[in-house]
Design an enzyme around this catalytic site. Structure first.
Site, mmCIF file in Angstrom:
data_model
loop_
_atom_site.group_PDB
_atom_site.id
_atom_site.type_symbol
_atom_site.label_atom_id
_atom_site.label_comp_id
_atom_site.label_asym_id
_atom_site.label_seq_id
_atom_site.Cartn_x
_atom_site.Cartn_y
_atom_site.Cartn_z
ATOM 1 N N CYS A 113 -12.688 37.287 67.290
ATOM 2 C CA CYS A 113 -11.632 38.279 67.075
ATOM 3 C C CYS A 113 -12.009 39.688 67.518
ATOM 4 O O CYS A 113 -11.139 40.539 67.685
ATOM 5 C CB CYS A 113 -11.230 38.301 65.602
ATOM 6 S SG CYS A 113 -10.757 36.680 64.967
ATOM 7 N N HIS A 242 -7.856 44.538 64.518
ATOM 8 C CA HIS A 242 -7.623 43.111 64.677
ATOM 9 C C HIS A 242 -6.580 42.686 63.652
ATOM 10 O O HIS A 242 -6.693 42.998 62.458
ATOM 11 C CB HIS A 242 -8.920 42.333 64.467
ATOM 12 C CG HIS A 242 -8.697 40.875 64.247
ATOM 13 N ND1 HIS A 242 -7.918 40.105 65.083
ATOM 14 C CD2 HIS A 242 -9.124 40.038 63.255
ATOM 15 C CE1 HIS A 242 -7.880 38.864 64.635
ATOM 16 N NE2 HIS A 242 -8.607 38.804 63.522
ATOM 17 N N ASN A 272 -2.371 35.705 63.541
ATOM 18 C CA ASN A 272 -3.720 36.025 63.998
ATOM 19 C C ASN A 272 -3.924 35.374 65.364
ATOM 20 O O ASN A 272 -4.066 34.161 65.468
ATOM 21 C CB ASN A 272 -4.745 35.504 62.985
ATOM 22 C CG ASN A 272 -6.177 35.828 63.370
ATOM 23 O OD1 ASN A 272 -6.479 36.163 64.509
ATOM 24 N ND2 ASN A 272 -7.075 35.713 62.405
#
Length: 316
Positions: A113, A242, A272
């Site tokens: 990520c 993120h 996500n």
């Protein structure tokens, strides 16, 4: 040594949208349960005919067009991804082939990520050293391919997409369009908190551990990133973290003193998307006119390994 700047951004998401109501028909969950815990409403899901390099190339094409450059103008391609299926050819080489590039250096960066912000720093360092003249930096992940769709704790989180940035030399390194110094590092003892492993590979995480680390450690790291860039958080125009969880994303700007900043909340609509999340959210803010050329923006990725990387950049 000259600096670098982002000349243009681009993003891409598949057309198929998976809602919380759709998920409730697949696993034991509900729209209320998902929103209360992570704030996600929808996510985009790529089909079998849309591999990672397809997502990446679509975003890259948009960024190149916005920069007014041709694929042949690029001599470095960096693709941040953790969902490449094959070891070789890598995603960067596949993107270069899809776009018809001449002879760029092609590197994949797997920092999960935090991949895009690591790759952006790498491009900045490479341009500063004179080893490349123009770079294409892409974050792309197909998280739906590594999701365990029977596990409601992780299946509700993931989405697919890509974001890209064209990075060029900054003719005025002390001016208003640069890529600032990176703050990066990791927490090796928490490396297993986020995992994509096994055969076939599956995404899993220790969600509470990551949440506690992010809420306790991120504010100080974000402030340090601003210090390295020589900017006060109150002068930030936007904060792009993120996009892991709305409960992590929303409070950060206030906690670091970014009182006038727009906070990217793309997690609500995209879920996500791992390495894609920072450039995807950044590109959307710019496209919607919520930030303007020259505005200072804090980018900060964190996640697997447990790695993190952030920098303050100026909007193209």
């Amino acid at each position: 040594m000259q600096g670098s700047r982002i000349a243009a951004l681009g993003h891409y998401q598949p057309a198929e949208v998976l809602t919380n109501e759709d998920l409730a028909r697949m696993v034991e969950t509900s729209d209320e349960w998902i929103r209360a815990r992570v704030g996600i409403r929808t996510r985009h899901i790529a089909g079998p005919e849309q591999p990672v390099d397809h997502l990446a190339a679509q975003a890259a094409s948009k960024a190149l067009a916005a920069a007014g450059l041709a694929p042949a103008d690029i001599d470095l391609v960096l693709v941040a991804t953790s969902t490449a299926v094959d070891r070789s050819p890598n995603m960067a080489a596949r993107v270069a082939a899809r776009l018809g590039m001449a002879s760029p250096a092609v590197l994949d960066v797997n920092v999960v990520c935090a991949g895009f912000t690591h790759a952006l720093a790498t491009a900045d360092h490479t341009l500063r050293a004179g080893a490349a003249s123009r770079a294409l930096v892409i974050g792309a992940d197909k998280m739906s391919e590594v999701a365990d769709w029977t596990d409601r704790g992780t299946a509700v989180l993931v989405g697919d997409g890509a974001g890209a940035a064209v990075v060029v030399p900054d003719e005025n390194p002390a001016g208003t369009a640069g890529v600032g110094p990176v703050l990066w590092g990791s927490v090796p003892e928490m490396a297993a908190a986020v995992r994509i492993e096994g055969t076939p590979p599956r995404f899993s995480q220790e969600g509470q551990s990551v949440y506690r680390w992010a809420t306790h450690r991120l504010p100080a790291l974000a402030r340090q990133t601003c210090e390295r860039a020589g900017i006060d958080p109150s002068d930030l125009a936007a904060v792009v973290l993120h996009q892991a969880n709305l409960r992590i994303v929303e409070p950060l700007a206030e906690r670091i003193g970014a009182t006038r900043a727009v906070v990217a909340r793309d997690v609500v609509d995209s879920g996500n998307t791992s390495a894609a999340s920072v450039p995807l959210a950044f590109s959307k803010l710019l496209e919607r006119g919520e930030i303007a050329s020259g505005d200072p923006v804090l980018l900060f990725g964190f996640g697997g390994n447990l790695s993190y990387a952030g920098q303050v950049v100026r909007c193209p």
